[in-house]
Design an enzyme around this catalytic site. Sequence first.
Site, mmCIF file in Angstrom:
data_model
loop_
_atom_site.group_PDB
_atom_site.id
_atom_site.type_symbol
_atom_site.label_atom_id
_atom_site.label_comp_id
_atom_site.label_asym_id
_atom_site.label_seq_id
_atom_site.Cartn_x
_atom_site.Cartn_y
_atom_site.Cartn_z
ATOM 1 N N LYS A 120 -2.530 17.112 3.274
ATOM 2 C CA LYS A 120 -1.056 17.482 3.592
ATOM 3 C C LYS A 120 -0.954 18.871 3.295
ATOM 4 O O LYS A 120 -0.567 19.662 4.135
ATOM 5 C CB LYS A 120 -0.292 16.879 2.200
ATOM 6 C CG LYS A 120 1.240 17.170 2.304
ATOM 7 C CD LYS A 120 1.969 16.590 1.237
ATOM 8 C CE LYS A 120 1.817 17.278 -0.038
ATOM 9 N NZ LYS A 120 2.613 16.704 -1.280
ATOM 10 N N ASP A 138 5.197 14.421 3.044
ATOM 11 C CA ASP A 138 5.091 14.453 1.740
ATOM 12 C C ASP A 138 5.913 13.263 1.149
ATOM 13 O O ASP A 138 6.365 12.281 1.951
ATOM 14 C CB ASP A 138 5.698 15.837 0.983
ATOM 15 C CG ASP A 138 7.302 15.807 1.544
ATOM 16 O OD1 ASP A 138 7.646 15.289 2.316
ATOM 17 O OD2 ASP A 138 7.942 16.935 1.012
#
Length: 213
Positions: A120, A138
């Site tokens: 991420k 997320d």
Amino acid sequence: MTRANIEQMFATFQAANPHPETELEYTTPFELLTAVLLSAQATDVGVNKATRKLFPVANTPQAILALGMDGLCDYIKTIGLYKSKAKHLLETCRILIEQHGGEVPRSREALEALPGVGRKTANVVLNVAFGEPTMAVDTHIFRVGNRTGLAPGKTPLAVELQLLKRVPPPYLVHAHHWLILHGRYVCQARKPRCWECAVREQCRFSPKTAAPA
């Protein structure tokens, strides 16, 4: 969600916010990498509060290393998990100096090799700093992808791969910002604000939540 609905959804996002930006404050790729590394399980507001004091003093790998563990912790101790984050950041700075000439690398493999940097974080840096069409999934994007029917998936990676396949190419560079902002302010976790959602007609979530009385 149909292709036509997806196209309309992102056209609506683009019309309302043509140039979305991260809410993390930064001026260089290294500042961005630092802010994102510090942001795990923390709010952007909290990270910005700390980096506003840190960056004027130390905003390069060399300067962060010069602070040392105790010095760095003094600046970021208001952020959750600050000790482990300080350790990761110091180790990352050493690697950047030793292996990358003090610069933030532009490859996923090199970024994910840095301590505390997962997929991420790498996606955020590649997208925000270098304009790559990546999708940093997320909790907000994971929720929006599943709730709306845009990109259903049981894991963040599954949602990411679905988004990369389903979001029309012209919208890919900005898509993750639009989805984060949508999840943060409209399609919220406890109660989505469907009554003020600009893409409710495209969304597959049902039943839509009504406005408070």
